[in-house]
Write a protein that holds these residues in place. Structure first.
Motif, PDB file in Angstrom:
ATOM      1  N   SER A   3     -29.066 -25.803 -25.622  1.00 31.26           N
ATOM      2  CA  SER A   3     -27.683 -26.443 -26.181  1.00 31.26           C
ATOM      3  C   SER A   3     -28.068 -27.178 -27.408  1.00 31.26           C
ATOM      4  CB  SER A   3     -26.838 -27.131 -25.036  1.00 31.26           C
ATOM      5  OG  SER A   3     -27.448 -28.505 -24.938  1.00 31.26           O
ATOM      6  N   VAL A   4     -26.703 -26.946 -28.039  1.00 31.95           N
ATOM      7  CA  VAL A   4     -26.858 -27.818 -29.545  1.00 31.95           C
ATOM      8  C   VAL A   4     -25.479 -28.751 -29.530  1.00 31.95           C
ATOM      9  CG1 VAL A   4     -26.572 -27.669 -31.859  1.00 31.95           C
ATOM     10  CG2 VAL A   4     -28.072 -25.988 -30.655  1.00 31.95           C
ATOM     11  N   SER A   5     -25.489 -29.904 -29.800  1.00 33.79           N
ATOM     12  CA  SER A   5     -24.297 -30.868 -29.676  1.00 33.79           C
ATOM     13  C   SER A   5     -24.035 -31.342 -31.184  1.00 33.79           C
ATOM     14  CB  SER A   5     -24.769 -31.881 -28.848  1.00 33.79           C
ATOM     15  OG  SER A   5     -24.815 -31.541 -27.574  1.00 33.79           O
ATOM     16  N   GLN A   6     -22.904 -30.917 -31.538  1.00 34.82           N
ATOM     17  CA  GLN A   6     -22.458 -31.712 -32.685  1.00 34.82           C
ATOM     18  C   GLN A   6     -21.294 -32.738 -32.279  1.00 34.82           C
ATOM     19  OE1 GLN A   6     -22.569 -27.595 -35.043  1.00 34.82           O
ATOM     20  NE2 GLN A   6     -21.939 -29.239 -36.291  1.00 34.82           N
ATOM     21  N   HIS A   7     -21.547 -34.024 -32.551  1.00 31.16           N
ATOM     22  CA  HIS A   7     -20.803 -34.913 -31.991  1.00 31.16           C
ATOM     23  C   HIS A   7     -19.315 -35.386 -32.584  1.00 31.16           C
ATOM     24  CE1 HIS A   7     -23.771 -35.648 -29.442  1.00 31.16           C
ATOM     25  NE2 HIS A   7     -24.833 -35.856 -30.306  1.00 31.16           N
ATOM     26  N   ASN A   8     -19.555 -34.935 -33.899  1.00 23.44           N
ATOM     27  CA  ASN A   8     -18.623 -35.222 -34.800  1.00 23.44           C
ATOM     28  C   ASN A   8     -17.701 -33.856 -34.951  1.00 23.44           C
ATOM     29  OD1 ASN A   8     -20.927 -36.982 -36.219  1.00 23.44           O
ATOM     30  ND2 ASN A   8     -19.049 -38.191 -35.889  1.00 23.44           N
ATOM     31  N   HIS A   9     -16.593 -33.881 -34.547  1.00 26.09           N
ATOM     32  CA  HIS A   9     -15.761 -32.565 -34.490  1.00 26.09           C
ATOM     33  C   HIS A   9     -14.874 -32.483 -35.893  1.00 26.09           C
ATOM     34  CE1 HIS A   9     -16.949 -31.490 -30.642  1.00 26.09           C
ATOM     35  NE2 HIS A   9     -16.285 -32.689 -30.054  1.00 26.09           N
ATOM     36  N   PHE A 105     -25.745 -22.058 -31.331  1.00 31.09           N
ATOM     37  CA  PHE A 105     -24.844 -22.947 -32.284  1.00 31.09           C
ATOM     38  C   PHE A 105     -24.068 -23.879 -31.762  1.00 31.09           C
ATOM     39  CE2 PHE A 105     -24.881 -20.498 -36.337  1.00 31.09           C
ATOM     40  CZ  PHE A 105     -25.026 -19.056 -35.970  1.00 31.09           C
ATOM     41  N   GLY A 106     -24.041 -24.803 -32.278  1.00 32.91           N
ATOM     42  CA  GLY A 106     -23.135 -26.128 -32.090  1.00 32.91           C
ATOM     43  C   GLY A 106     -21.778 -25.735 -32.236  1.00 32.91           C
ATOM     44  N   SER A 107     -20.920 -26.583 -31.824  1.00 28.85           N
ATOM     45  CA  SER A 107     -19.376 -26.201 -31.848  1.00 28.85           C
ATOM     46  C   SER A 107     -18.587 -26.526 -33.065  1.00 28.85           C
ATOM     47  CB  SER A 107     -18.364 -26.950 -30.778  1.00 28.85           C
ATOM     48  OG  SER A 107     -18.878 -28.401 -31.108  1.00 28.85           O
TER      49      SER A 107
ATOM     50  N   ASP B  38     -14.561 -19.247 -31.845  1.00 31.74           N
ATOM     51  CA  ASP B  38     -13.315 -19.618 -31.342  1.00 31.74           C
ATOM     52  C   ASP B  38     -13.074 -21.000 -31.624  1.00 31.74           C
ATOM     53  OD1 ASP B  38     -14.303 -17.419 -29.059  1.00 31.74           O
ATOM     54  OD2 ASP B  38     -12.136 -17.152 -30.027  1.00 31.74           O
ATOM     55  N   LEU B  39     -12.085 -21.576 -31.883  1.00 34.29           N
ATOM     56  CA  LEU B  39     -11.924 -23.251 -31.893  1.00 34.29           C
ATOM     57  C   LEU B  39     -12.852 -23.914 -30.539  1.00 34.29           C
ATOM     58  CD1 LEU B  39     -10.908 -25.010 -34.249  1.00 34.29           C
ATOM     59  CD2 LEU B  39      -8.783 -25.002 -32.839  1.00 34.29           C
ATOM     60  N   GLY B  40     -13.521 -24.876 -31.207  1.00 33.86           N
ATOM     61  CA  GLY B  40     -14.223 -25.810 -30.036  1.00 33.86           C
ATOM     62  C   GLY B  40     -15.272 -25.167 -29.585  1.00 33.86           C
TER      63      GLY B  40
END
Lengths: 115, 115
Positions: A3-9, A105-107, B38-40
């Motif tokens: 998984s990939v995390s991007q903490h700042n949306h 991909f991250g979100s 998709d968003l998010g």
């Protein structure tokens, strides 16, 4: 699972401010790391990538990213942002799944730069 | 050098209809991919193909069908469109070998709305 995390949306900055976008991944093997940028209404473009060697990678438009293996991180930086940097930024990891490599991909982080 | 193109760029359809999104690349890349954005959620892999006549499921394949009769084309078909398939669809490709074999290049996207 990888998984990939991007903490700042969402990030809002004024022009000339410094930028750092966080990216952490979970994968124990050899990784290839990417940052893609998507300007409003456009497709994804490659900003920079890390495969091996110097962990500080320089990309286009003054962006750079640092791979820190011990922290499983690949943060994106730019010392002075411009209004034209307003875009969505995606961190991605090329990780081995089953019998092939897949890009995970991250979100995404939406950056708004105010003039 | 046309690179990777997608058609149509915008599509509005109704629930239950069949829709085919086209992807064409001129680089002779072995690998081709379909993602939805998709968003998010960032980008999620729907299907991918390692070569002509070789396809495999990604993370969210349900409701989609792909084919790859020629290396340069990778159409994505929604056999019976649902509202949850409203999204932006991106096609991508990468070569099998070489220094660019882990870098994916993206098309301009197709914005699909299912009413």
């Amino acid at each position: 699972a990888q998984s990939v995390s991007q903490h700042n949306h969402h990030v809002i900055l004024s022009e000339a401010a410094s930028l750092e976008l966080g990216c952490n991944y979970s994968y124990g093997g050899t990784v290839n790391l990417f940052w893609y940028v998507q300007y409003p209404g456009q497709h994804l473009q490659l900003l920079l990538k890390y495969f091996s060697g110097d962990p500080l990678v320089k990309g286009i438009k003054g962006f750079e990213a640092e791979f820190i293996k011990s922290k499983f991180s690949f943060n994106l930086r730019k010392p002075s942002v411009q209004w034209s940097d307003t875009a969505e930024y995606f961190c991605a990891v090329n990780a081995r799944t089953d019998s092939s490599y897949k890009l995970i991909f991250g979100s995404g982080t939406r950056l708004l730069v105010r003039p | 050098d046309a690179g990777i193109t997608q058609s149509p760029r915008y599509k509005i359809t109704e629930t239950g209809r069949q829709v085919t999104l086209m992807c064409h690349q001129t680089w002779s890349h072995s690998y081709m991919f379909w993602y939805r954005q998709d968003l998010g959620h960032g980008l999620r892999l729907i299907y991918y193909s390692a070569a002509a006549d070789i396809t495999d499921k990604g993370e969210v394949p349900d409701g989609y069908v792909v084919s790859r009769s020629k290396t340069e084309n990778f159409p994505l078909t929604l056999e019976s469109a649902t509202r949850s398939q409203t999204s932006v669809y991106f096609c991508a490709s990468r070569p099998l070998l070489g220094s660019e074999s882990h870098t994916q290049y993206f098309g301009p996207g197709t914005r699909l709305t299912v009413l």
